[in-house]
Scaffold this motif. Structure first.
Motif, short mmCIF file in Angstrom:
data_model
loop_
_atom_site.label_atom_id
_atom_site.label_comp_id
_atom_site.label_asym_id
_atom_site.label_seq_id
_atom_site.Cartn_x
_atom_site.Cartn_y
_atom_site.Cartn_z
N GLY A 4 0.80 -1.21 0.00
CA GLY A 4 0.00 0.00 0.00
C GLY A 4 0.83 1.27 0.00
N PRO A 5 0.15 2.41 -0.03
CA PRO A 5 0.86 3.70 -0.07
C PRO A 5 1.71 3.92 1.18
CG PRO A 5 -1.48 3.95 -0.59
CD PRO A 5 -1.31 2.57 -0.07
N GLN A 6 2.90 4.43 0.98
CA GLN A 6 3.80 4.75 2.08
C GLN A 6 3.99 6.26 2.15
OE1 GLN A 6 5.00 2.18 4.15
NE2 GLN A 6 3.42 1.18 2.89
N PRO A 191 7.47 13.89 -8.35
CA PRO A 191 6.01 13.84 -8.21
C PRO A 191 5.42 15.24 -8.05
CG PRO A 191 7.08 12.24 -6.77
CD PRO A 191 8.17 13.09 -7.32
N ILE A 192 4.29 15.46 -8.71
CA ILE A 192 3.63 16.77 -8.70
C ILE A 192 2.60 16.77 -7.57
CG2 ILE A 192 2.38 18.49 -10.04
CD1 ILE A 192 3.31 16.86 -12.57
N ALA A 267 5.13 1.95 -5.51
CA ALA A 267 6.15 1.80 -6.55
C ALA A 267 5.85 2.62 -7.80
CB ALA A 267 6.29 0.32 -6.92
N ASP A 268 4.56 2.91 -8.04
CA ASP A 268 4.19 3.53 -9.31
C ASP A 268 3.43 4.84 -9.19
OD1 ASP A 268 5.13 1.29 -10.97
OD2 ASP A 268 3.47 0.19 -10.04
N ASP A 269 2.71 5.06 -8.09
CA ASP A 269 1.71 6.13 -8.07
C ASP A 269 1.86 7.05 -6.87
OD1 ASP A 269 0.14 5.34 -10.43
OD2 ASP A 269 -0.35 3.56 -9.25
N LEU A 270 1.20 8.21 -7.01
CA LEU A 270 1.12 9.22 -5.96
C LEU A 270 -0.25 9.12 -5.30
CD1 LEU A 270 2.37 11.82 -4.64
CD2 LEU A 270 1.26 13.11 -6.48
N ASP A 279 -6.32 8.24 -1.71
CA ASP A 279 -6.79 8.31 -3.09
C ASP A 279 -5.58 8.35 -4.02
OD1 ASP A 279 -9.58 8.51 -2.51
OD2 ASP A 279 -9.27 10.61 -1.96
N ARG A 280 -5.60 7.53 -5.05
CA ARG A 280 -4.55 7.59 -6.06
C ARG A 280 -4.80 8.81 -6.94
NH1 ARG A 280 -3.50 4.81 -11.14
NH2 ARG A 280 -5.58 3.90 -11.01
N ILE A 281 -3.77 9.62 -7.15
CA ILE A 281 -3.96 10.91 -7.82
C ILE A 281 -2.87 11.16 -8.86
CG2 ILE A 281 -5.08 11.96 -5.80
CD1 ILE A 281 -2.35 13.40 -5.29
N GLN A 282 -3.16 12.15 -9.71
CA GLN A 282 -2.11 12.73 -10.54
C GLN A 282 -1.46 13.90 -9.80
OE1 GLN A 282 -3.39 15.10 -13.89
NE2 GLN A 282 -1.55 14.65 -15.07
N THR A 283 -2.31 14.72 -9.16
CA THR A 283 -1.87 15.85 -8.36
C THR A 283 -3.06 16.33 -7.55
OG1 THR A 283 -0.71 17.98 -8.42
CG2 THR A 283 -2.39 17.61 -10.12
N VAL A 284 -2.86 17.42 -6.80
CA VAL A 284 -3.94 18.07 -6.07
C VAL A 284 -4.01 19.51 -6.54
CG1 VAL A 284 -4.85 18.74 -3.81
CG2 VAL A 284 -3.60 16.59 -4.05
N GLU A 285 -5.19 19.94 -6.93
CA GLU A 285 -5.39 21.33 -7.33
C GLU A 285 -5.82 22.13 -6.10
OE1 GLU A 285 -7.75 22.00 -10.77
OE2 GLU A 285 -6.98 20.25 -11.84
N TYR A 286 -5.06 23.17 -5.79
CA TYR A 286 -5.34 24.00 -4.63
C TYR A 286 -5.91 25.35 -5.09
CZ TYR A 286 -2.64 20.80 -1.69
OH TYR A 286 -2.18 19.69 -1.00
N SER A 287 -6.82 25.86 -4.28
CA SER A 287 -7.39 27.18 -4.54
C SER A 287 -7.72 27.82 -3.20
CB SER A 287 -8.65 27.07 -5.40
OG SER A 287 -9.70 26.46 -4.65
N ASP A 288 -8.30 29.00 -3.25
CA ASP A 288 -8.68 29.69 -2.01
C ASP A 288 -9.75 28.93 -1.23
OD1 ASP A 288 -6.93 31.83 -2.28
OD2 ASP A 288 -8.33 32.96 -3.53
#
Length: 296
Positions: A4-6, A191-192, A267-270, A279-288
């Motif tokens: 699992g995710p570390q 990683p982004i 090993a492969d994902d963020l 949650d497996r993601i590409q990135t997190v979009e932040y806003s106000d």
């Protein structure tokens, strides 16, 4: 090997010990420090500021304002004392001096027992990134691909210039985990973690074709102090706008989330830890208004 995710950061006995690195005005560092001081129970403690430009950055001023020590290692003076007139990684001599400079920086930082660093407008590439995680703010949307590769990469105003010449209508700031480099492209490959809201591009009457002509006429090597042409001036103006509308929005919450152990990988994902778990993601979009994980 654990399944699992570390989490990237697993500090539990104390708030994460953070060093903030800066080379210039330090406005990104100030935004982090202001929010850190205002937080009721922040998950991290800023233990030092670090600068490669003690005579030209605002590191000492900011250190006094927030009662923080400043670790200074003037990279220009280090290169000069090593017999090199230009701070560069383009030569074997320059690369050797960079590693020696990094070793000296390691010795200066050892007493602070740093858990992670934040490159908040820090110019020199350094393999201190192999010693502890280092978050790097980058003036380009690193999720934008061309030919399957990250396209808005590079130093100085290069990512912004590429976005303009690509005909994009907006810019974004990315926050990545900087990775050790072998060449200058490697620093933008991590990683982004976060992406800012879009900041519009305004070419003030210029057409991208005119700006492409400027690029074609440039010398092969960027002069000291920059090219000074119309494209670079437009990019610098946009970089300032992106700092306010991008960096200041995305960098502080990424630092808080990273310190709180909300980012992980396998090993492969963020991964990002939300209310329901990882949650497996590409990135997190932040806003106000908060953080919105973007799926892979």
């Amino acid at each position: 090997m654990a399944d699992g995710p570390q989490p990237y950061l697993t500090t539990t006995s104390h708030p994460a010990r953070v060093a903030i690195f800066l080379s210039g005005s330090g406005s990104n560092a100030e935004r982090i420090l202001q929010q850190w001081q205002a937080a009721e129970a922040p998950p991290f403690e800023v233990v030092t500021l670090v600068t490669d430009r003690p005579e030209h950055s605002r590191a000492c001023e900011i250190g006094r304002a927030f009662d923080l020590p400043v670790v200074a290692n003037d990279i220009r003076e280090f290169y000069r004392s090593g017999g090199c007139t230009r701070v560069t990684l383009a030569t074997a001599e320059g690369r050797s001096l960079r590693e020696k400079w990094t070793d000296a920086l390691r010795r200066q930082l050892a007493e602070y027992q740093i858990d992670f660093g934040v490159f908040a407008g820090f110019i020199p590439l350094t393999n201190i990134t192999g010693d502890f995680p280092c978050l790097n703010v980058h003036p380009g949307d690193l999720t934008y691909l061309k030919g399957g590769e990250r396209y808005l990469v590079g130093l100085h105003t290069v990512p912004i210039e590429r976005a303009i010449l690509e005909g994009l209508d907006h810019l974004r700031t990315s926050v990545i985990i900087a990775e050790p480099y072998e060449d200058s492209d490697d620093m933008d490959s991590g990683p982004i973690l976060g992406l800012s809201p879009p900041v519009g591009i305004d070419l003030t009457g210029c057409h991208p074709d005119e700006l492409r002509t400027i690029v074609a006429d440039r010398p092969a090597q960027r002069p000291l102090g920059g090219f000074g042409d119309a494209l670079e001036k437009i990019a610098i103006a946009h970089q300032e706008r992106l700092k306010e509308g991008g960096d200041w929005i995305v960098l502080p919450p990424v630092v808080f989330d990273f310190a709180a152990g909300r980012f992980a990988s396998d090993a492969d994902d963020l991964y990002y830890r939300g209310q329901a778990g990882w949650d497996r993601i590409q990135t997190v979009e932040y806003s106000d208004v908060g953080a919105a994980p973007r799926g892979p």
